[in-house]
Design a protein around this motif. Sequence first.
Motif, mmCIF file in Angstrom:
data_model
loop_
_atom_site.group_PDB
_atom_site.id
_atom_site.type_symbol
_atom_site.label_atom_id
_atom_site.label_comp_id
_atom_site.label_asym_id
_atom_site.label_seq_id
_atom_site.Cartn_x
_atom_site.Cartn_y
_atom_site.Cartn_z
ATOM 1 N N ILE A 200 -1.220 4.326 0.342
ATOM 2 C CA ILE A 200 -2.171 3.710 1.260
ATOM 3 C C ILE A 200 -1.443 2.621 2.025
ATOM 4 C CG2 ILE A 200 -4.327 2.401 1.443
ATOM 5 C CD1 ILE A 200 -4.877 3.426 -1.504
ATOM 6 N N LEU A 201 -1.495 2.705 3.349
ATOM 7 C CA LEU A 201 -0.979 1.628 4.198
ATOM 8 C C LEU A 201 -2.180 0.783 4.596
ATOM 9 C CD1 LEU A 201 1.505 3.703 6.365
ATOM 10 C CD2 LEU A 201 2.031 2.208 4.439
ATOM 11 N N ARG B 171 -0.558 4.549 -4.438
ATOM 12 C CA ARG B 171 0.353 3.423 -4.250
ATOM 13 C C ARG B 171 -0.129 2.693 -3.009
ATOM 14 N NH1 ARG B 171 4.176 7.948 -4.243
ATOM 15 N NH2 ARG B 171 4.641 8.369 -6.412
ATOM 16 N N ALA B 172 0.204 1.428 -2.895
ATOM 17 C CA ALA B 172 -0.192 0.666 -1.711
ATOM 18 C C ALA B 172 1.031 -0.037 -1.138
ATOM 19 C CB ALA B 172 -1.264 -0.349 -2.075
ATOM 20 N N VAL C 78 -0.649 8.380 3.326
ATOM 21 C CA VAL C 78 0.419 9.370 3.443
ATOM 22 C C VAL C 78 0.580 10.075 2.102
ATOM 23 C CG1 VAL C 78 2.852 9.746 4.012
ATOM 24 C CG2 VAL C 78 1.571 7.892 5.138
ATOM 25 N N GLY C 79 0.546 11.408 2.141
ATOM 26 C CA GLY C 79 0.771 12.206 0.948
ATOM 27 C C GLY C 79 2.246 12.308 0.641
ATOM 28 N N GLN D 160 -11.373 7.597 8.962
ATOM 29 C CA GLN D 160 -12.390 8.122 8.064
ATOM 30 C C GLN D 160 -11.812 9.124 7.065
ATOM 31 O OE1 GLN D 160 -15.524 9.491 10.655
ATOM 32 N NE2 GLN D 160 -15.879 7.443 11.446
ATOM 33 N N ALA D 161 -10.933 9.983 7.520
ATOM 34 C CA ALA D 161 -10.320 10.964 6.617
ATOM 35 C C ALA D 161 -9.499 10.262 5.535
ATOM 36 C CB ALA D 161 -9.448 11.933 7.405
ATOM 37 N N ALA D 162 -8.848 9.161 5.889
ATOM 38 C CA ALA D 162 -8.047 8.418 4.909
ATOM 39 C C ALA D 162 -8.918 7.870 3.788
ATOM 40 C CB ALA D 162 -7.288 7.291 5.607
ATOM 41 N N TRP D 163 -10.102 7.365 4.146
ATOM 42 C CA TRP D 163 -11.005 6.849 3.104
ATOM 43 C C TRP D 163 -11.453 7.949 2.165
ATOM 44 C CZ3 TRP D 163 -11.113 2.258 1.516
ATOM 45 C CH2 TRP D 163 -10.866 1.203 2.384
ATOM 46 N N VAL D 164 -11.769 9.095 2.689
ATOM 47 C CA VAL D 164 -12.204 10.202 1.848
ATOM 48 C C VAL D 164 -11.074 10.640 0.923
ATOM 49 C CG1 VAL D 164 -12.949 12.610 1.835
ATOM 50 C CG2 VAL D 164 -14.018 10.988 3.374
#
Length: 147
Positions: A11-12, A37-38, A65-66, A75-79
């Motif tokens: 997660i960025l 990870r962040a 990022v996968g 929105q897709a990142a939150w899901v």
Amino acid sequence: MLSTPVSALTILYDADCGLCVHLRNWLLRQPQLTPLRAVAAGSAAARRRFPELDHARTLREITVVGDRGQVWTGQAAWVVCLWALAEHRPRAHWLATPAGAPFVRATMLAAAKYRAARGPGTAGGPTPPAAAPESTAPCGEQCAAPG
């Protein structure tokens, strides 16, 4: 839909945003089915690990990022973040549907208003009130949570 398996997600997040830091901390404390990870968005570490990203954009919009190079924003990142969590994967699948999208969209708008009202450099400010887990994870119809 995702065709490449995901083993870990990075997660960025905006390290200067109190809300972003609060949500990052909440996510990392949850039991995870897929490791999270962040990394601070726009940081030297982020630029080194992900040179292909638009790092100015990652400061404006959550980016995940996968481990195989997949990228989700907004929105897709939150899901995808919720999908990684043991207790919230079923909710993430629902939020990625047209029926769940309005709930996620509304939450994203509320978070954006909060960030705009707080302005930059608010990481040291008061912690935002705790939200119900499902309200911390916006998604739109374009989301395709890994399944």
